[in-house]
Structure formats: structure tokens, C-alpha cells
Write an enzyme that holds these catalytic residues in place. Structure first.
Site, PDB file in Angstrom:
ATOM      1  N   SER A  40       0.883  -1.027  -0.023  1.00 54.15           N
ATOM      2  CA  SER A  40       0.132   0.004  -0.107  1.00 54.15           C
ATOM      3  C   SER A  40       1.044   1.273   0.192  1.00 54.15           C
ATOM      4  O   SER A  40       1.289   1.937   1.013  1.00 54.15           O
ATOM      5  CB  SER A  40      -0.969   0.158   1.048  1.00 54.15           C
ATOM      6  OG  SER A  40       0.033   0.132   2.542  1.00 54.15           O
ATOM      7  N   HIS A 155      -3.107  -6.288   2.573  1.00 55.48           N
ATOM      8  CA  HIS A 155      -2.233  -7.215   3.325  1.00 55.48           C
ATOM      9  C   HIS A 155      -3.211  -8.386   3.369  1.00 55.48           C
ATOM     10  O   HIS A 155      -2.309  -9.669   4.018  1.00 55.48           O
ATOM     11  CB  HIS A 155      -1.703  -6.863   4.320  1.00 55.48           C
ATOM     12  CG  HIS A 155      -0.875  -5.622   4.102  1.00 55.48           C
ATOM     13  ND1 HIS A 155      -0.532  -4.747   5.356  1.00 55.48           N
ATOM     14  CD2 HIS A 155      -0.185  -4.928   3.266  1.00 55.48           C
ATOM     15  CE1 HIS A 155       0.409  -3.734   4.821  1.00 55.48           C
ATOM     16  NE2 HIS A 155       0.493  -3.858   3.452  1.00 55.48           N
ATOM     17  N   GLU A 164      -4.475  -2.480   9.226  1.00 60.14           N
ATOM     18  CA  GLU A 164      -3.641  -2.901  10.547  1.00 60.14           C
ATOM     19  C   GLU A 164      -4.385  -2.769  11.778  1.00 60.14           C
ATOM     20  O   GLU A 164      -4.836  -1.716  11.921  1.00 60.14           O
ATOM     21  CB  GLU A 164      -2.383  -2.414  10.443  1.00 60.14           C
ATOM     22  CG  GLU A 164      -1.650  -2.657   9.140  1.00 60.14           C
ATOM     23  CD  GLU A 164      -0.271  -1.855   8.972  1.00 60.14           C
ATOM     24  OE1 GLU A 164       0.300  -1.477  10.141  1.00 60.14           O
ATOM     25  OE2 GLU A 164       0.339  -1.755   7.981  1.00 60.14           O
ATOM     26  N   GLU A 205       1.584  -9.749   7.139  1.00 57.58           N
ATOM     27  CA  GLU A 205       2.532  -9.185   8.091  1.00 57.58           C
ATOM     28  C   GLU A 205       2.470 -10.042   9.445  1.00 57.58           C
ATOM     29  O   GLU A 205       2.938  -9.700  10.546  1.00 57.58           O
ATOM     30  CB  GLU A 205       2.237  -7.832   8.674  1.00 57.58           C
ATOM     31  CG  GLU A 205       2.430  -6.545   7.293  1.00 57.58           C
ATOM     32  CD  GLU A 205       2.607  -5.313   7.721  1.00 57.58           C
ATOM     33  OE1 GLU A 205       1.868  -4.867   8.868  1.00 57.58           O
ATOM     34  OE2 GLU A 205       3.016  -4.482   6.761  1.00 57.58           O
ATOM     35  N   ASP A 243      -4.082   1.219  11.623  1.00 55.88           N
ATOM     36  CA  ASP A 243      -3.561   1.688  10.130  1.00 55.88           C
ATOM     37  C   ASP A 243      -4.579   1.311   9.299  1.00 55.88           C
ATOM     38  O   ASP A 243      -4.501   0.350   8.647  1.00 55.88           O
ATOM     39  CB  ASP A 243      -2.165   1.347  10.046  1.00 55.88           C
ATOM     40  CG  ASP A 243      -1.904   1.818   8.535  1.00 55.88           C
ATOM     41  OD1 ASP A 243      -2.605   2.753   8.134  1.00 55.88           O
ATOM     42  OD2 ASP A 243      -0.607   1.537   7.966  1.00 55.88           O
ATOM     43  N   GLU A 286      -3.211   5.682  12.314  1.00 62.83           N
ATOM     44  CA  GLU A 286      -2.342   6.159  11.089  1.00 62.83           C
ATOM     45  C   GLU A 286      -3.174   5.924   9.826  1.00 62.83           C
ATOM     46  O   GLU A 286      -3.916   5.191   9.535  1.00 62.83           O
ATOM     47  CB  GLU A 286      -1.097   4.998  11.090  1.00 62.83           C
ATOM     48  CG  GLU A 286      -0.197   5.160   9.912  1.00 62.83           C
ATOM     49  CD  GLU A 286       0.547   3.980   9.810  1.00 62.83           C
ATOM     50  OE1 GLU A 286       1.004   3.226  10.817  1.00 62.83           O
ATOM     51  OE2 GLU A 286       0.999   3.474   8.512  1.00 62.83           O
ATOM     52  N   ASP A 313       1.338   8.435   7.166  1.00 62.98           N
ATOM     53  CA  ASP A 313       2.271   7.503   6.315  1.00 62.98           C
ATOM     54  C   ASP A 313       2.411   7.798   5.018  1.00 62.98           C
ATOM     55  O   ASP A 313       3.244   8.471   4.700  1.00 62.98           O
ATOM     56  CB  ASP A 313       1.900   6.098   6.673  1.00 62.98           C
ATOM     57  CG  ASP A 313       2.657   4.998   5.849  1.00 62.98           C
ATOM     58  OD1 ASP A 313       3.613   5.473   5.243  1.00 62.98           O
ATOM     59  OD2 ASP A 313       2.288   3.852   5.812  1.00 62.98           O
ATOM     60  N   LYS A 338       9.704   5.089   7.029  1.00 61.93           N
ATOM     61  CA  LYS A 338      10.111   4.169   6.212  1.00 61.93           C
ATOM     62  C   LYS A 338      11.086   4.551   5.296  1.00 61.93           C
ATOM     63  O   LYS A 338      11.341   5.291   4.599  1.00 61.93           O
ATOM     64  CB  LYS A 338       9.170   3.685   5.259  1.00 61.93           C
ATOM     65  CG  LYS A 338       7.959   3.139   6.013  1.00 61.93           C
ATOM     66  CD  LYS A 338       6.639   2.975   5.096  1.00 61.93           C
ATOM     67  CE  LYS A 338       5.429   2.118   5.723  1.00 61.93           C
ATOM     68  NZ  LYS A 338       4.181   2.364   5.012  1.00 61.93           N
ATOM     69  N   HIS A 366       8.566  -1.202   9.256  1.00 60.87           N
ATOM     70  CA  HIS A 366       8.691  -2.081   8.286  1.00 60.87           C
ATOM     71  C   HIS A 366       8.052  -1.864   6.989  1.00 60.87           C
ATOM     72  O   HIS A 366       7.141  -1.039   7.134  1.00 60.87           O
ATOM     73  CB  HIS A 366       8.484  -3.519   8.893  1.00 60.87           C
ATOM     74  CG  HIS A 366       7.044  -3.935   9.250  1.00 60.87           C
ATOM     75  ND1 HIS A 366       6.580  -5.132   9.050  1.00 60.87           N
ATOM     76  CD2 HIS A 366       6.154  -3.074   9.208  1.00 60.87           C
ATOM     77  CE1 HIS A 366       5.341  -5.094   9.457  1.00 60.87           C
ATOM     78  NE2 HIS A 366       4.857  -3.659   9.407  1.00 60.87           N
ATOM     79  N   LYS A 389       7.024  -0.372  14.435  1.00 67.03           N
ATOM     80  CA  LYS A 389       6.066  -1.458  14.084  1.00 67.03           C
ATOM     81  C   LYS A 389       6.821  -2.361  13.126  1.00 67.03           C
ATOM     82  O   LYS A 389       7.501  -1.886  12.098  1.00 67.03           O
ATOM     83  CB  LYS A 389       4.808  -0.940  13.369  1.00 67.03           C
ATOM     84  CG  LYS A 389       4.679  -0.280  12.106  1.00 67.03           C
ATOM     85  CD  LYS A 389       3.349  -0.110  11.417  1.00 67.03           C
ATOM     86  CE  LYS A 389       3.377   0.540  10.168  1.00 67.03           C
ATOM     87  NZ  LYS A 389       2.145   0.722   9.702  1.00 67.03           N
TER      88      LYS A 389
END
Ligand code: PGA
Ligand code: ZN
Length: 422
Positions: A40, A155, A164, A205, A243, A286, A313, A338, A366, A389
Site C-alpha cells: 500500500s 495485506h 492493520e 505481516e 492503520d 495512522e 504514512d 520508512k 517495516h 512497528k
């Protein structure tokens, strides 16, 4: 002095090609780095170079980027002495010459930059986190791990729109206890899911990916699992971080956010978050809105900022300039970090410096596609940002980062644990 630089095409945790880079110096130091890759991704991220050759890995090969490391970048960097990591990164940026690192590829640059950071630390006789703290001028501390225990969105193959659902052991007395809390709640959550007839297969994840579409159902299960494991749900014990990755469920045709069958405006989605914060011990959200919804973000920050961390993000993409603009407009109040969104370690440290100067806490992150590389654990500790995270407390590439934190904590019992002081 760098004497050799070599990249190979390896696989990431999703069976997609990525790069491993080996760097050797005149002093005989030899280090390795693995390059992560997101699903994403923000549209303003540095460009990840893919071959586009449909005959190999459905176009996802990275032989071109590998070739750039072994050819042009190795030619430019080897045999030359660099005073610092910043000089290496500057040379990489200049050599690429494009604003989004699209010529040589951010994946090529990140691999070299990570390896150079590791080599510089070794040559200085320091652990990577110690070295990063030294060059950034920060006070190191052990971050609160954010365990992504339920996966949705891009994900997982379920109908969950939010990407998330994370456990944040804010109340843990130390890092080892925080990891233990994450693992124990993860196990209780698995039992709860099974007891209610849900599948306990995993997403990208390492979080569970049950076939549910309601965020509220997941949040209820999380609170129950936290209590089942003997912890207090909330900031004194184990809190929850979300998230949603809202860019992924905002549709371009109507500009609305499509969540579990509803089509919501920015303000109605903010209402929805407010209800969630009323009912559940959520401490951080997030990407609650899409990366191009800056006006919505201003209202999101006004309304929810007093109650939860409002983290950017996709909207910030670890870009010091974008973050500076966001701080000025009061867009969000904290930033996800990131390395591969911006392309070099030096620019990442710049982004974190801009955040600190503007009072924005940071969470090092990550990517959903990972390798066994653990550099981000050292980055979080060295920068002293207090949050990391790295997915669930399961799957080797996720656990590697948490285990690195445990080892750092064990080697240096004086390191403080927890959120950075404000
Ligand atoms: P990504 O997801 O690595 O797939 O971009 C992580 C995130 O959105 O935080
Ligand atoms: Zn995100």
C-alpha cells in the site's frame, strides 16, 4: 574506503524479488543489507525499480536495479574514500540525479545506503543503533513495539477494509515484557478467533486474517484477548493502534471512503473513528484519511488529535519537505518513518530531525514485503523515537526485528523503554 559493492536478486517475504547488497571496505569490513518493499505505497514515495519483463516474476524482477548496483553505483563508489554516511548518500542521490530516484531505483539506493550505514558503524566500533544516535545527536531508547495482529486491506484476502490492527504494550515495564505481552495476547487472540469459528490463517505481516468485514468485531476480539492474557486493555497496559491505510479504500470515482458496505465522506469517516475511540482503547490512528485529502486531515487532526496520535504514512512518505509543510498546516501530529519511502538513511534521519523540531513523534516501520534485515530496529533505538512497528510477533522476517530489540535491551540494561518524552 569501499572496495567492493555487490547486489543479488533475492526473494522477499511475499515471494517477490528484491535486492541483497554486500559492501566491503579496505579495512576488511563486510556487511549485508536486504531491501524491503511495500504493497500500500504512497504515490509520492521514491520509485522502486521493477524490470517489467513479463517473462520473469510477472514483471516484478529487479535485475535492472541489481545491475545498477553492480555497474554504475559500484564504479562510482568503489576505490573512493568517504568521510561519512552522509557523503555516501549524497553521492548516491547525485549519481541518480532524479527527484524520485527513478533512474537507478530507490531499491538499489536503499540497499547501498543501509549497507554503508552498517559498515560505518562497524568501522567506528559501534553497534548500528549507537552509531545512528551519534550521528543524529539523539538519546537512544527502546521503542514500544506495535504488533500488527489482524491484517486486512492490501495485506490479506479478507473483506476487512482497515489494513492493520496493532497491539501497543504502552504500560509494559520494559522491552522484553512488551514482547512477551504481544506474544501472549497473540496466542489468546488465536484461541478467541478459533472459538468463534474464524480461520486463523495469516496475512502478509503475520497477523490473523479472519473473514470478517467489521472493524468493530476485530476491536472487540482484541480487547477480549488482551484481558484473556491477563493484561489491562488501555494505555496502562496494552493499547490498540490502527492503520486503516485509507488511501486504499477511497474510490477515485466518487471521492468517498468505502468501508464495510458504506460510502463515507471524510467527515463521516472521522465520526466513525470518534465512535471507535469512544468504545475501544485505541491510542493511535495512522493514515485515517487518504494521502491527497489534506483538508480532511486538518479536520481529522483537530477532532481526534486531543485524544489519539494522528499519524501520517502515505501522506508524508518520510519526506522532510512534505513533513515540514504538514507541521506548518497542522496536518497530523506524528509521522511514520520508512527508509525506502525516501531512499537513503541520511534523508530518513533528516525526516526524523524535522519531526523532532516540529514536535511530531515518529514510529519507525517495516514494509509488508520484508527480508531478514533488522536495521530498522537499530534505527528506532538509535533515533530514540519510542515507537516501532514490524508486524505480528510471528513470521521470521517480522520477529527478526523484535528479537534484535530484545538483544539490544539485554546488552544494554540502562536503555529506557517507552514513548519518547514530549
Ligand atoms: P506497506 O504497508 O508496506 O504495504 O506500504 C505498511 C503501512 O501501510 O504502514
Ligand atoms: Zn501505513
Amino acid at each position: 574506503r569501499i572496495t567492493a559493492l555487490h547486489a543479488v536478486e533475492i526473494l522477499d517475504s511475499r515471494a517477490r524479488p528484491t535486492l541483497a547488497v554486500t559492501l566491503t571496505t579496505a579495512d576488511g569490513v563486510r556487511v549485508r543489507a536486504g531491501v524491503p518493499s511495500g504493497a500500500s505505497t504512497g504515490t509520492r514515495e521514491a520509485v522502486e525499480l521493477r524490470d517489467g519483463d513479463p517473462a520473469r516474476y510477472h514483471g516484478q524482477g529487479v535485475r535492472t536495479a541489481v545491475g545498477h548496483v553492480n555497474g554504475e553505483i559500484a564504479e562510482a563508489l568503489t576505490g573512493r574514500g568517504y568521510a561519512s554516511l552522509a557523503d555516501v548518500d549524497r553521492a548516491l542521490i547525485d549519481l541518480d540525479g532524479t527527484p524520485a530516484k527513478s533512474r537507478l531505483g530507490a531499491n538499489a539506493l536503499v540497499g547501498v545506503s543501509l549497507a554503508a550505514a552498517r559498515a560505518e558503524a562497524l568501522l567506528a566500533g559501534r553497534e548500528p543503533w549507537q552509531h545512528l544516535a551519534a550521528i543524529a545527536g539523539t538519546a537512544p531508547r527502546l521503542p514500544v513495539p506495535h504488533f500488527n495482529v489482524v491484517n486486512g486491506g492490501a495485506h490479506a484476502a479478507n473483506d476487512l477494509d482497515f489494513q492493520e490492527f496493532m497491539l501497543a504494550p504502552l504500560g509494559a515495564p520494559g522491552l522484553a515484557e512488551a514482547v512477551r505481552a504481544g506474544a501472549e495476547v497473540y496466542a489468546r487472540l488465536k484461541a478467541r478467533l478459533a472459538a468463534e469459528g474464524h480461520t486463523t490463517g495469516l496475512g502478509d505481516e503475520g497477523g490473523f486474517a479472519p473473514a470478517v468485514d467489521s472493524a468493530e468485531t476485530v476491536l472487540r476480539l482484541l480487547v477480549e484477548a488482551i484481558a484473556d492474557a491477563g493484561y489491562t486493555p488501555g494505555r496502562d497496559g496494552v493499547a490498540i493502534a490502527l492503520d486503516p491505510a485509507a488511501s486504499e479504500f477511497r474510490h477515485a470515482d466518487d471521492g468517498l471512503y468505502h468501508v464495510a458496505g458504506d460510502a463515507l465522506t471524510s467527515d463521516r469517516l472521522i465520526d466513525r473513528y470518534e465512535e471507535i475511540v469512544d468504545r475501544f482503547p485505541v491510542w493511535s490512528i495512522e493514515d485515517g484519511l487518504a494521502e491527497d485529502d489534506w483538508d480532511g486531515w486538518v479536520r481529522l487532526t483537530e477532532r481526534l488529535g486531543p485524544r489519539v496520535q494522528v499519524m501520517g504514512d502515505d501522506i508524508f512518505v518520510t519526506d522532510p519537505e512534505i513533513i515540514a509543510g504538514a507541521i506548518e498546516r497542522k496536518v497530523g501530529d506524528s509521522a511514520l518513518i520508512k527508509v525506502n519511502q525516501i531512499g537513503t538513511v541520511t534523508e530518513t534521519l533528516d525526516a526524523m530531525r524535522v519531526c523532532r523540531a516540529g514536535g511530531y513523534p515518529q514510529m519507525v516501520s517495516h514494509r509488508s514485503g520484508e527480508t531478514d534485515d533488522t536495521f530498522i530496529a537499530d534505527l528506532a533505538v538509535g533515533a530514540g523515537c519510542g515507537q516501532l512497528k514490524s508486524g505480528a510477533p510471528a513470521r521470521g522476517e517480522r520477529v527478526a526485528k523484535y528479537n534484535r530489540l530484545i538483544e539490544i535491551a539485554a546488552a544494554d540494561p540502562a536503555l529506557a523503554y517507552g514513548l519518547a518524552p514530549r
